[in-house]
Design an enzyme around this catalytic site. Structure first.
Site, PDB file in Angstrom:
ATOM      1  N   ASN A 170       0.801  -1.228   0.000  1.00 24.17           N
ATOM      2  CA  ASN A 170       0.000   0.000   0.000  1.00 24.17           C
ATOM      3  C   ASN A 170       0.831   1.274   0.000  1.00 24.17           C
ATOM      4  O   ASN A 170       0.335   2.336  -0.328  1.00 24.17           O
ATOM      5  CB  ASN A 170      -0.952   0.008   1.199  1.00 24.17           C
ATOM      6  CG  ASN A 170      -0.253  -0.325   2.494  1.00 24.17           C
ATOM      7  OD1 ASN A 170       0.317  -1.407   2.641  1.00 24.17           O
ATOM      8  ND2 ASN A 170      -0.277   0.578   3.439  1.00 24.17           N
TER       9      ASN A 170
ATOM     10  N   GLN B 124      -4.981  -3.843  -1.943  1.00 20.85           N
ATOM     11  CA  GLN B 124      -4.567  -2.817  -2.921  1.00 20.85           C
ATOM     12  C   GLN B 124      -4.612  -3.341  -4.359  1.00 20.85           C
ATOM     13  O   GLN B 124      -4.544  -2.557  -5.307  1.00 20.85           O
ATOM     14  CB  GLN B 124      -3.145  -2.325  -2.617  1.00 20.85           C
ATOM     15  CG  GLN B 124      -3.033  -1.521  -1.339  1.00 20.85           C
ATOM     16  CD  GLN B 124      -3.671  -0.137  -1.435  1.00 20.85           C
ATOM     17  OE1 GLN B 124      -3.870   0.406  -2.520  1.00 20.85           O
ATOM     18  NE2 GLN B 124      -3.990   0.453  -0.294  1.00 20.85           N
TER      19      GLN B 124
ATOM     20  N   SER C 118     -11.067  -5.161  -0.136  1.00 24.41           N
ATOM     21  CA  SER C 118     -11.835  -4.078   0.476  1.00 24.41           C
ATOM     22  C   SER C 118     -12.412  -3.194  -0.623  1.00 24.41           C
ATOM     23  O   SER C 118     -11.677  -2.705  -1.486  1.00 24.41           O
ATOM     24  CB  SER C 118     -10.900  -3.269   1.374  1.00 24.41           C
ATOM     25  OG  SER C 118     -11.592  -2.193   1.941  1.00 24.41           O
TER      26      SER C 118
ATOM     27  N   THR D  97     -26.888  -9.051  10.269  1.00 21.45           N
ATOM     28  CA  THR D  97     -27.642  -8.692   9.061  1.00 21.45           C
ATOM     29  C   THR D  97     -26.711  -8.078   8.022  1.00 21.45           C
ATOM     30  O   THR D  97     -25.910  -7.196   8.335  1.00 21.45           O
ATOM     31  CB  THR D  97     -28.774  -7.704   9.431  1.00 21.45           C
ATOM     32  OG1 THR D  97     -29.581  -8.341  10.414  1.00 21.45           O
ATOM     33  CG2 THR D  97     -29.618  -7.340   8.220  1.00 21.45           C
TER      34      THR D  97
ATOM     35  N   CYS E  85       3.413   6.501   8.606  1.00 17.46           N
ATOM     36  CA  CYS E  85       4.305   7.560   9.055  1.00 17.46           C
ATOM     37  C   CYS E  85       3.677   8.228  10.268  1.00 17.46           C
ATOM     38  O   CYS E  85       2.506   8.577  10.261  1.00 17.46           O
ATOM     39  CB  CYS E  85       4.493   8.559   7.933  1.00 17.46           C
ATOM     40  SG  CYS E  85       5.807   9.702   8.243  1.00 17.46           S
TER      41      CYS E  85
HETATM   42  N1  PLP Z   1      -4.489  -4.036   3.790  1.00 20.28           N
HETATM   43  C1  PLP Z   1      -3.942  -3.125   2.989  1.00 20.28           C
HETATM   44  C2  PLP Z   1      -2.814  -3.506   2.108  1.00 20.28           C
HETATM   45  C3  PLP Z   1      -4.428  -1.807   2.957  1.00 20.28           C
HETATM   46  O1  PLP Z   1      -3.890  -0.913   2.148  1.00 20.28           O
HETATM   47  C4  PLP Z   1      -5.512  -1.484   3.812  1.00 20.28           C
HETATM   48  C5  PLP Z   1      -6.031  -0.101   3.858  1.00 20.28           C
HETATM   49  O2  PLP Z   1      -5.299   0.857   3.690  1.00 20.28           O
HETATM   50  C6  PLP Z   1      -6.064  -2.484   4.615  1.00 20.28           C
HETATM   51  C7  PLP Z   1      -5.528  -3.747   4.581  1.00 20.28           C
HETATM   52  C8  PLP Z   1      -7.250  -2.202   5.495  1.00 20.28           C
HETATM   53  O3  PLP Z   1      -8.412  -2.078   4.712  1.00 20.28           O
HETATM   54  P1  PLP Z   1      -9.745  -1.375   5.277  1.00 20.28           P
HETATM   55  O4  PLP Z   1      -9.487   0.094   5.260  1.00 20.28           O
HETATM   56  O5  PLP Z   1     -10.814  -1.752   4.316  1.00 20.28           O
HETATM   57  O6  PLP Z   1      -9.990  -1.912   6.627  1.00 20.28           O
END
Ligand code: PLP
Length: 380
Positions: free
Chosen positions: A155, A183, A203, A241, A328
């Site tokens: 990410n 990602q 996500s 639900t 960061c």
């Molecule tokens: N994993 C990665 C690589 C992500 O970039 C993120 C979110 O920035 C997440 C997990 C977490 O996802 P969510 O915001 O849907 O909980």
């Protein structure tokens, strides 16, 4: 009013318009609880069925292998903490550049953890996984399982990992393989059968779907303990639900992104090129991070002698949203674990910023952002 440029699509994305339209009826008209037996609730029940089918098709899975969750964090936590019908994981192998949803979930499992290191591009070495698993054979009892969890794309720097090879090695040594593909889903082509992963997290808000919804792919036969107990939703594994509108929006957004994949990728690669050409023409002293195989449109750079937080805030004043990466610490200005892991030299590391373009960006945005960066770095 200054025009806003949004270039933080790795943090979240604008909702796809078709997804928004698809969601509306389930909020206003067809709002019945899908678990109720009357015909009004059939709309919701059928919508869930269709969404599961659509999502499965997008990653070449079977519909019953898709479990709806509240997003990436929940999917990661579920996969890591609830694997094994009797939670028999005693050993986890993960990488040192994972998202904290994975890193922190791993720490809560009563298991020993080995961390795979990455090279200067942010790529793990599959031979390292092999040697860790070989060594583990001497320590880990045969009835205990090893879980390997390596993210598909990072990410912060966008590097894509050799998931197929890592999953193959994990399986060769009897381990289970999970990948955090939060990602990657909707941005690069994913075929779970071809990759042969056991679990995959996604996500919706990272692929132009709504926030607070995601899914976990679980290969048929993979033992996963229930997340919530209560009703019988999600095959009895996650009670509660269902958020029908969000699930419908997620499916539509993913379908659209997968359909437009090549076109979007091409546009995003062009934008990357335009950005770097412009930066180079200004003679700014920067290093590009994680540029081997990486997510289209995700740019991570470290500018010599500068501070990423300062750049972020000054660009914000100019109407531009970028990021310093995810971890960061804005109070202490600490360099993120990912930037540390790829050994960015000290004089550059603090000046790290992430610019992530998405399908709704305009082709001129990279040029405008490069100009803003030039202004900012010449000012201090
Ligand atoms: N994993 C990665 C690589 C992500 O970039 C993120 C979110 O920035 C997440 C997990 C977490 O996802 P969510 O915001 O849907 O909980």
């Amino acid at each position: 009013m200054i025009k806003m440029i949004y270039a933080d699509n790795a943090a979240t994305t604008q909702l796809d318009l078709d997804a928004f339209e698809a969601m509306k009826p389930f909020l206003l008209e067809k709002y019945g609880n899908p678990s109720q037996p009357y015909s009004f609730s059939q709309f919701g029940k059928n919508a869930l069925k269709d969404a599961r089918k659509t999502i499965a098709k997008c990653i070449n899975a079977e519909p019953e292998e898709i479990l709806f969750t509240s997003g990436g964090t929940e999917s990661d936590n579920w996969a890591i903490k609830c694997f094994g019908s009797n939670r028999d994981i005693k050993h986890i192998v993960t990488s040192n550049i994972e998202h904290h949803a994975v890193l922190n979930a791993c720490k809560l499992v009563n298991a020993s953890i080995d961390y795979l290191k990455v090279d200067n591009q942010g790529v793990v070495n599959s031979e390292d996984l092999e040697s860790i698993l070989l060594q583990a054979k001497e320590r880990v009892a045969t009835f205990e399982t090893t879980l390997v969890s390596v993210m598909m794309a990072n990410n912060e720097i966008g590097t894509i990992q050799p998931i197929k090879e890592l999953a193959r090695i994990a399986h060769e040594h009897g381990a289970i393989f999970h990948t955090d593909a939060v990602q990657a889903v909707g941005h690069i082509q994913i075929d779970v059968k071809e990759l042969n992963v056991d679990m995959l997290s996604a996500s919706a808000h990272k692929f132009n779907g709504p926030k607070g919804i995601g899914f976990l792919y679980v290969k048929k036969g993979t033992p996963l303990y229930q997340l919530n107990s209560g009703g019988n939703q999600e095959f009895g594994l996650r009670a509660g639900t269902e958020n029908v509108a969000a699930i419908v929006g997620m499916a539509k957004a993913l379908e659209n992104n997968v359909h437009e994949l090549e076109r979007n990728q091409l546009k995003l690669r062009m934008m990357e090129m335009a950005f770097f050409n412009e930066m180079d023409s200004y003679g700014i002293d920067y290093k590009r991070n994680g540029f081997s195989e990486h997510l289209p449109g995700l740019i991570n750079i470290s500018i010599k002698g500068k501070n990423g937080e300062t750049i972020l805030h000054r660009l914000d004043l100019m109407g531009c949203c970028i990021s310093t990466g995810s971890a960061c610490d804005s109070v202490n200005n600490q360099v993120s674990h990912v930037i540390k892991a790829i050994n960015v030299p000290d004089e550059y590391a603090e000046g790290t910023i992430r610019i992530s373009f998405g399908k709704y960006n305009e082709l001129t945005d990279p040029l405008d952002i490069a100009l803003m960066i030039r202004k900012v770095v010449s000012q201090y």
